[in-house]
Write a protein that holds these residues in place. Sequence first.
Motif, short mmCIF file in Angstrom:
data_model
loop_
_atom_site.label_atom_id
_atom_site.label_comp_id
_atom_site.label_asym_id
_atom_site.label_seq_id
_atom_site.Cartn_x
_atom_site.Cartn_y
_atom_site.Cartn_z
N TYR A 160 82.86 68.20 58.44
CA TYR A 160 82.30 68.67 57.16
C TYR A 160 83.16 68.18 55.99
CZ TYR A 160 81.11 72.24 53.60
OH TYR A 160 80.75 72.91 52.45
N CYS A 161 84.47 68.32 56.15
CA CYS A 161 85.40 67.89 55.10
C CYS A 161 85.21 66.40 54.81
CB CYS A 161 86.83 68.18 55.55
SG CYS A 161 88.06 67.91 54.28
N ALA A 162 85.05 65.62 55.87
CA ALA A 162 84.88 64.17 55.69
C ALA A 162 83.52 63.86 55.05
CB ALA A 162 85.00 63.47 57.05
N GLU A 163 82.47 64.54 55.49
CA GLU A 163 81.15 64.28 54.88
C GLU A 163 81.15 64.62 53.40
OE1 GLU A 163 77.47 64.24 57.97
OE2 GLU A 163 77.70 66.02 56.73
N GLN A 164 81.84 65.69 53.05
CA GLN A 164 81.92 66.09 51.64
C GLN A 164 82.69 65.07 50.80
OE1 GLN A 164 79.60 68.59 51.46
NE2 GLN A 164 80.96 70.03 50.50
N ALA A 165 83.45 64.22 51.48
CA ALA A 165 84.28 63.24 50.77
C ALA A 165 83.54 61.91 50.59
CB ALA A 165 85.59 63.02 51.53
N ASP A 166 82.30 61.83 51.04
CA ASP A 166 81.47 60.65 50.86
C ASP A 166 82.19 59.36 51.32
OD1 ASP A 166 79.33 59.11 50.09
OD2 ASP A 166 79.94 58.97 47.99
N ILE A 167 82.49 59.33 52.60
CA ILE A 167 83.27 58.23 53.17
C ILE A 167 82.48 56.90 53.17
CG2 ILE A 167 84.40 57.40 55.30
CD1 ILE A 167 85.83 59.87 54.07
N GLN A 168 83.10 55.86 52.68
CA GLN A 168 82.54 54.50 52.71
C GLN A 168 83.50 53.63 53.52
OE1 GLN A 168 79.57 53.95 50.98
NE2 GLN A 168 79.68 56.12 50.41
N THR A 266 88.00 69.93 49.93
CA THR A 266 88.96 70.93 50.42
C THR A 266 88.31 71.88 51.43
OG1 THR A 266 90.12 70.93 48.31
CG2 THR A 266 90.48 72.83 49.69
N VAL A 267 88.87 71.92 52.62
CA VAL A 267 88.48 72.99 53.56
C VAL A 267 89.63 73.95 53.79
CG1 VAL A 267 86.58 71.80 54.74
CG2 VAL A 267 88.93 71.53 55.58
N GLY A 268 90.81 73.61 53.29
CA GLY A 268 91.95 74.52 53.39
C GLY A 268 91.57 75.85 52.74
N VAL A 269 91.94 76.94 53.38
CA VAL A 269 91.62 78.26 52.81
C VAL A 269 92.68 78.60 51.77
CG1 VAL A 269 91.43 80.74 53.30
CG2 VAL A 269 90.39 79.09 54.86
N LYS A 290 85.05 69.55 45.85
CA LYS A 290 84.20 70.28 46.80
C LYS A 290 85.09 71.19 47.64
CE LYS A 290 80.63 66.85 46.95
NZ LYS A 290 79.71 66.06 47.76
N ILE A 291 84.67 72.42 47.81
CA ILE A 291 85.52 73.38 48.53
C ILE A 291 84.64 74.39 49.26
CG2 ILE A 291 85.70 74.85 46.44
CD1 ILE A 291 88.62 75.51 47.40
N GLY A 292 85.13 74.86 50.39
CA GLY A 292 84.42 75.97 51.01
C GLY A 292 84.49 76.02 52.51
N ARG A 293 83.92 77.10 53.00
CA ARG A 293 83.83 77.37 54.44
C ARG A 293 82.83 76.39 55.08
NH1 ARG A 293 82.08 83.38 55.99
NH2 ARG A 293 84.29 83.85 55.78
N CYS A 294 83.14 75.95 56.28
CA CYS A 294 82.25 75.02 56.97
C CYS A 294 81.03 75.75 57.56
CB CYS A 294 83.02 74.34 58.09
SG CYS A 294 81.97 73.40 59.20
N PRO A 295 79.85 75.22 57.32
CA PRO A 295 78.67 75.77 58.00
C PRO A 295 78.65 75.29 59.46
CG PRO A 295 78.02 73.98 56.53
CD PRO A 295 79.52 74.10 56.42
N ALA A 296 79.55 75.88 60.24
CA ALA A 296 79.83 75.33 61.58
C ALA A 296 78.60 75.32 62.49
CB ALA A 296 80.96 76.13 62.23
N ARG A 297 77.74 76.34 62.39
CA ARG A 297 76.58 76.37 63.29
C ARG A 297 75.71 75.13 63.09
NH1 ARG A 297 73.43 75.74 66.40
NH2 ARG A 297 72.27 77.18 67.75
#
Length: 348
Positions: A160-168, A266-269, A290-297
């Motif tokens: 999730y953290c990586a997707e939020q970072a828009d990896i190219q 950021t996924v760090g709490v 971008k910050i927050g809890r991962c929608p793990a499900r």
Amino acid sequence: MKAITFQDKQTLKYENIEDPSILKDDDAIVKVHIAGVCGSDLHVYHGRETGIDCGTAMGHEFVGEIIETGKAVTHFRKGDMVISPFTTNCGTCYFCQIDLTCRCVHNQLYGWREKGEGLHGGQAEYVRVPMADSTLMLLREGISQKAGLLLGDNFSTGYYCAEQADIQSNGTYVVLGCGSVGLMAILATKMLGAERVYAIDAVPERLKKAAEFGAIPINFKTQNPIEIITEATKGRGVDAVLEVVGSKEASRMAMNLVRPGGTISTVGVHTSNHFAFSPVEAYDKNLTFKIGRCPARYYMEKLSDKMPIFDKQISSLITHEFDLKDGIEAYHIFDKKEDACIKAILKC
Ligand SMILES: NC(=O)c1ccc[n+]([C@@H]2O[C@H](COP(=O)([O-])OP(=O)(O)OC[C@H]3O[C@@H](n4cnc5c(N)ncnc54)[C@H](O)[C@@H]3O)[C@@H](O)[C@H]2O)c1
Ligand SMILES: [Zn+2]
Ligand SMILES: [Zn+2]
């Protein structure tokens, strides 16, 4: 049943608590096989997150076997091996429908009880799982219990953290923090095609693992990350920083390393009251934050096909196994990063 329970700041107990039972028709009871100790448990353990009831069973990462189901549970039956995300979700509310399962209007976090309300955690012999049909996932063939455990939290969160970072593929990235979640974020940046990823931490074994996953390690105690990144990016800064620590220092470092127009994911709490950078600094960098809890499900489903391919790499993060009765020792070793510990699990 036996459980590792929260007592007070830095005080846990291995004790008997009441066995869970079916309270609602959509509940299931899971016999825990393995439970993880997570960096997030350390925020509770050290009293950085407060309000949890004394006597709450700790932990939110577990894999186990269904032993009982409520009348309304149709997807699972006794004997099924299941994985759980670290929060429960209904599957039908607005947030579940937009794949933000962690913000389900009915969500509960395992291992968090406040004023008598909430859910006991997975560092116990049994767990009650509300909304079992939409929360749990079968442990599919080809996914080991250890990798399944990490899919329920650390791997999903890193991805999730990586997707939020828009990896190219041609971008340059920094992953700040090489705990289990940061290492999973490194693996995810690679899965998403990134060629140049720097990994920052100060724990040699964790940096070694980061290098095994294809990142360029930087030890912030012995090297100067800003100098290295400035030179590597012709003075610009990196396209995105994946901040997987959850401290002011790390947040400050992220701001220093990101380029104008870049992203901090950021996924760090974070438990402090203020950001480590000012609004004007964010403005002056045209920052995307971008910050927050991962929608793990949601990620568990999305990533499950890839799991058999990456199973070995993912489960390699589990360096330590303890019996549930030795859970307090597991916390000590994991917290102090002793004995090259990256991730500890409890056999329940
Ligand atoms: N957003 C979510 O849904 C979610 C899910 C799981 C974990 N988390 C959070 O992610 C963070 C990491 O979890 P973890 O289990 O990997 O924790 P961990 O404690 O195992 O790892 C944290 C790592 O950060 C390193 N570190 C500390 N200060 C640093 C700094 N200033 N710069 C670089 N590295 C530094 C430590 O040496 C350690 O290796 C925690 O804050 C945890 O609560 C969030
Ligand atoms: Zn966790
Ligand atoms: Zn919902």
